[in-house]
Design a protein around this motif. Structure first.
Motif, short mmCIF file in Angstrom:
data_model
loop_
_atom_site.label_atom_id
_atom_site.label_comp_id
_atom_site.label_asym_id
_atom_site.label_seq_id
_atom_site.Cartn_x
_atom_site.Cartn_y
_atom_site.Cartn_z
N LYS A 197 -9.77 -3.27 0.06
CA LYS A 197 -9.94 -4.74 0.00
C LYS A 197 -11.23 -5.04 -0.74
O LYS A 197 -12.17 -5.61 -0.19
N GLU B 239 -8.79 -0.31 4.70
CA GLU B 239 -9.73 -1.42 4.45
C GLU B 239 -10.53 -1.24 3.15
O GLU B 239 -10.87 -2.22 2.49
N LYS C 196 -17.97 -8.30 5.27
CA LYS C 196 -16.53 -8.54 5.27
C LYS C 196 -16.19 -9.90 4.69
O LYS C 196 -16.86 -10.89 4.96
N SER D 289 7.66 1.31 13.02
CA SER D 289 7.05 2.51 12.44
C SER D 289 5.52 2.53 12.56
O SER D 289 4.86 3.44 12.04
N ASP E 236 0.84 -1.20 0.00
CA ASP E 236 0.00 0.00 0.00
C ASP E 236 0.88 1.25 0.00
O ASP E 236 2.10 1.16 0.14
N ASP F 176 -4.52 -10.02 2.51
CA ASP F 176 -5.79 -10.68 2.12
C ASP F 176 -6.06 -10.50 0.63
O ASP F 176 -6.46 -11.44 -0.07
N SER G 5 -3.19 -12.52 10.36
CA SER G 5 -3.68 -12.66 8.98
C SER G 5 -2.69 -13.32 8.03
O SER G 5 -3.08 -13.90 7.02
N THR H 191 3.68 -6.49 7.80
CA THR H 191 4.33 -5.29 8.35
C THR H 191 3.54 -4.66 9.50
O THR H 191 3.93 -3.62 9.99
N THR H 192 2.41 -5.29 9.87
CA THR H 192 1.69 -4.83 11.08
C THR H 192 1.72 -5.97 12.09
O THR H 192 1.91 -7.14 11.72
N LYS I 13 -6.04 -17.87 5.06
CA LYS I 13 -7.32 -17.27 4.65
C LYS I 13 -7.03 -16.01 3.87
O LYS I 13 -6.26 -15.15 4.30
N GLY J 161 0.12 -4.89 5.67
CA GLY J 161 -0.73 -5.42 6.73
C GLY J 161 -1.74 -6.41 6.19
O GLY J 161 -1.60 -6.93 5.07
N GLY J 162 -2.78 -6.65 6.99
CA GLY J 162 -3.79 -7.64 6.63
C GLY J 162 -4.55 -7.31 5.36
O GLY J 162 -4.97 -8.21 4.62
N VAL J 163 -4.72 -6.02 5.08
CA VAL J 163 -5.46 -5.65 3.87
C VAL J 163 -4.68 -6.08 2.63
O VAL J 163 -5.21 -6.74 1.73
N LYS K 24 -1.96 -20.22 16.43
CA LYS K 24 -2.81 -20.25 15.24
C LYS K 24 -2.44 -21.44 14.35
O LYS K 24 -3.31 -22.13 13.82
N LEU L 57 10.29 -3.97 11.26
CA LEU L 57 9.37 -3.16 10.46
C LEU L 57 8.20 -2.62 11.32
O LEU L 57 7.52 -1.68 10.92
N ASN M 69 -3.80 2.89 1.07
CA ASN M 69 -3.86 2.16 2.34
C ASN M 69 -5.28 2.19 2.91
O ASN M 69 -6.02 3.14 2.69
#
Ligand code: NAD
Length: 352
Positions: free
Chosen positions: A78, A75, A153, A174, A42, A111, A139, A131-132, A144, A106-108, A221, A171, A73
């Motif tokens: 997605k 949600e 969602k 930041s 992103d 995914d 995630s 990176t999150t 998934k 990140g997750g966005v 997990k 990472l 960047n």
């Protein structure tokens, strides 16, 4: 560095360590091979880390065949439009089935890129570089992938395991406070469903013990996914806080982020569990105190009826039955299937 092996429909390693982005090219070459790489990221992460990743990939021989797809960047990206644009980009960039999609974000990003990797040519090589904190502990693990549809969602997606996951904890330095807190909510969730000692250790800030905490979460997990990769049973435990959380995210038009919504969802589901006699007062107090320690919200502004309706439109409602996850004691949760017409009453117990 810690290496955790996932043995699901595909066997792969998750590497957790500090400074390993610099070795990403070598790691990806070994785990995924291929000639070309498409980095999906992103616009925030691009400015921070894409050059370093590009340099490492170039040094490992991907140099002349490196392309980059950057999404705004958040949600809102997605979605189906970004998904199709990415598929078209992969095809105009002439990636073949043996080439590699690398999700840097990140997750966005993970995914969306994962679902595109699963779909393009019916499956292309796929690497996650979370990176999150949320993507590191949750995630990027378990395969998934999804995009959101207007009705809710993650309504379109696939189970698609990566070839390797590279988690460089440096990472995470930041991250903004709010994005860090999103990840903390998922860490609290893992403690609540599977590991009381992990939960207790969170009284010391998570960001002072990243490598250990992230590895512990991945193992929790990983073990659940190994038992139930395709979410027929046990994997639903990972949805603690998510049935109500997804509804909150959606009702807010995604202004409330995933982790914050899951925090609210866990508070509501735990209060309801307490009133229904599933868990005692100490369990409820521990949960609310932990959420407050990480400055995560425990109340919502939506009416019970609105929340119940949004939950029912979420994918977790199946043939008039919806699954909710409740804690019994700390470190242990169970799945309860309830008729959708009883959901409003259950949520009322959690909101009041
Ligand atoms: P995100 O990907 O939107 O990232 C949050 C923000 O942090 C973005 O603005 C991003 O640009 C920024 N950011 C990312 N890395 C950064 C860094 N190192 N430094 C500074 N800023 C950085 O959100 P998220 O919380 O990572 O992921 C949420 C998504 O993950 C949701 O869509 C959720 O549904 C999904 N999710 C998926 C699974 C799964 O199993 N696939 C599990 C949990 C959550």
């Amino acid at each position: 560095m810690k290496i955790i092996t996932v043995d699901a429909s595909k066997k792969y390693d998750i590497l957790v360590g500090s400074g390993i982005l610099e070795d990403a090219g070598t790691i990806i070459k070994e785990a995924a091979g291929g000639q070309k790489v498409c980095i999906v990221t992103d616009d925030i992460v691009e400015t921070l880390y894409a050059d370093r990743l590009g340099k490492s990939l170039t040094q490992s021989g991907y140099g002349g065949h490196l392309v980059k797809f950057v999404i705004p960047n958040g949600e809102a990206s997605k979605n189906g439009e970004q998904f199709l644009s990415l598929l078209n980009f992969l095809s105009t960039s002439k990636l073949s089935r043996t080439d590699v999609v690398v999700a840097l974000g990140g997750g966005v990003v993970g995914d969306l890129a994962g679902y595109a990797a699963a779909s393009y040519m019916r499956g292309i090589k796929f690497v996650q570089i979370p990176t999150t904190l949320l993507s590191a502990v949750d995630s990027s693990v378990g395969g998934k992938t999804a995009i959101n549809l207007a009705a809710g969602k993650n309504l379109a997606g696939a189970f698609y395991q990566p070839d390797v996951v590279i988690c460089d904890i440096s990472l995470l330095s930041s991250l903004s406070d709010e994005v860090y807190k999103d990840g903390c909510a998922e860490v609290i969730k893992h403690g609540a469903i599977a590991d009381k000692s992990l939960f207790d250790s969170l009284k010391t800030p998570i960001n002072t013990q990243y490598e250990d905490i992230i590895a512990q979460n991945i193992i929790i997990k990983r073990d659940i996914v190994a038992r139930d990769e395709f979410e027929k049973g046990d994997r639903k435990l990972l949805n603690f806080g998510h049935t109500v959380g997804h509804a909150i995210e959606q009702l807010s038009g995604y202004k409330i982020s995933h982790g914050h919504a899951v925090g609210m969802g866990m508070a509501i589901e735990t209060r309801a569990a307490n009133k229904l006699g599933f868990c005692d007062e100490a369990c409820l107090t521990d949960m609310l105190n932990m959420l407050k320690l990480y400055k995560l919200p425990t109340t919502v502004q939506y009416t019970v009826k609105t929340l119940a309706e949004a939950c029912i439109s979420d994918k977790k409602s199946d043939g008039g039955i919806i699954s909710l996850v409740f804690p019994s004691v700390f470190g242990k949760c169970f799945i309860k299937y309830i008729p959708v017409n009883e959901l409003e009453n259950v949520i009322r117990l959690g909101v009041d």
